[in-house]
Design a protein around this motif. Structure first.
Motif, PDB file in Angstrom:
ATOM      1  N   GLU A  36       0.873  -1.161  -0.139  1.00 32.16           N
ATOM      2  CA  GLU A  36      -0.067   0.000   0.049  1.00 32.16           C
ATOM      3  C   GLU A  36       0.816   1.196   0.032  1.00 32.16           C
ATOM      4  O   GLU A  36       0.442   2.281  -0.617  1.00 32.16           O
ATOM      5  CB  GLU A  36      -0.931   0.033   1.213  1.00 32.16           C
ATOM      6  N   ARG A  47      -3.383   6.725   1.585  1.00 31.52           N
ATOM      7  CA  ARG A  47      -3.319   5.471   2.116  1.00 31.52           C
ATOM      8  C   ARG A  47      -4.841   4.843   1.807  1.00 31.52           C
ATOM      9  O   ARG A  47      -5.235   3.636   1.349  1.00 31.52           O
ATOM     10  CB  ARG A  47      -2.711   5.029   3.169  1.00 31.52           C
ATOM     11  N   VAL A  50      -5.828   4.245  -1.695  1.00 33.96           N
ATOM     12  CA  VAL A  50      -5.320   2.738  -2.179  1.00 33.96           C
ATOM     13  C   VAL A  50      -6.031   1.644  -1.383  1.00 33.96           C
ATOM     14  O   VAL A  50      -6.543   0.808  -2.299  1.00 33.96           O
ATOM     15  CB  VAL A  50      -3.835   2.784  -1.972  1.00 33.96           C
ATOM     16  N   ASN A  51      -6.454   1.875  -0.285  1.00 36.09           N
ATOM     17  CA  ASN A  51      -7.119   0.969   0.473  1.00 36.09           C
ATOM     18  C   ASN A  51      -8.408   0.496  -0.032  1.00 36.09           C
ATOM     19  O   ASN A  51      -9.027  -0.490  -0.223  1.00 36.09           O
ATOM     20  CB  ASN A  51      -7.117   1.136   1.939  1.00 36.09           C
TER      21      ASN A  51
END
Length: 243
Positions: A36, A47, A50-51
């Motif tokens: 990640e 982040r 991306v998650n």
């Protein structure tokens, strides 16, 4: 403006780019995708973004997350669960074959009696009728005959189904709350046999599916497979009674 021409949100772009690498074979099963923090640096995003992208790929069954190890491309499942809705492209690529879709027709019309029965419509409505062939390698894999309710999905008028197969497009664009499957074994009629490169009367499997939400039917599709090209699986637990 057509739905396809709108710029993707960043999490959707990350999801699509990772998915494309998986489906193209660039990242085969077992490949560890970037961590990640690596994706965060690459895309210059948070982040959380991306998650969100990776969570969608987990839901699609394309990747799996392993604690303290990272995310990996999943091994493909060749068999289809009866109660799940799969993208045909994923089914084909899971077999290790190249996928293609050829649009035969996409026409708008007022729903006739047969259309109303297929979509369970109680009032006059406009529908989109779509027919196309999904191929696996050099062989026809599935004939798709679909109706879309334009009352529920008016944006389908602007979609380019020659570029985006209708099933995949609907799964990405339209939320649904329930689905019904009906499964039949049939002999290929003359038109079906010609499109699927079969002899007339050859055994075929037809999956008839209708999906809907709180306001009404979204789509009804008949998917016709050559008899040797598809297997359906259902898992269940004992009910406590022999039968």
């Amino acid at each position: 403006m057509a739905e396809e021409s709108r710029p993707l949100a960043l999490h959707a772009r990350i999801e699509r780019e990772v998915e494309d690498r998986i489906l193209s074979g660039e990242w085969p099963p077992g490949t560890r995708i970037p961590f990640e923090h690596e994706l965060t640096a690459h895309y210059g995003c948070s982040r959380m973004t991306v998650n969100k992208a990776l969570s969608q790929l987990v839901k699609k069954g394309l990747i799996e997350r392993r604690r303290k190890s990272g995310s990996y491309v999943r091994q493909p499942e060749v068999l289809s669960a009866v109660m799940e809705i799969h993208q045909l492209e994923r089914e084909v690529r899971a077999l290790g074959l190249a996928y293609a879709f050829r649009l035969i027709e996409a026409t708008e019309r007022s729903a006739g009696e047969t259309d109303r029965k297929r979509l369970l419509l109680s009032a006059p409505a406009a529908v989109m009728h779509i027919r196309g062939i999904h191929s696996a390698g050099s062989r026809p894999f599935c004939l798709e005959d679909r109706l879309i309710s334009l009352e529920e999905v008016p944006q389908a008028r602007e979609a380019d189904f020659s570029k985006y197969p209708p099933g995949s497009w609907l799964l990405e664009q339209v939320p649904w709350s329930a689905a019904e499957h009906r499964i039949n074994a049939v002999g290929a009629g003359r038109a079906e046999a010609e499109l699927l490169d079969l002899r007339e009367g050859a055994p075929c499997l037809v999956i008839a599916r209708r999906t809907w939400n709180a306001s009404g039917s979204i789509t009804q599709v008949n998917l016709t497979y050559p008899g040797d090209m598809h297997t359906l699986v259902a898992e269940f637990s004992p009910s406590g009674r022999a039968g």
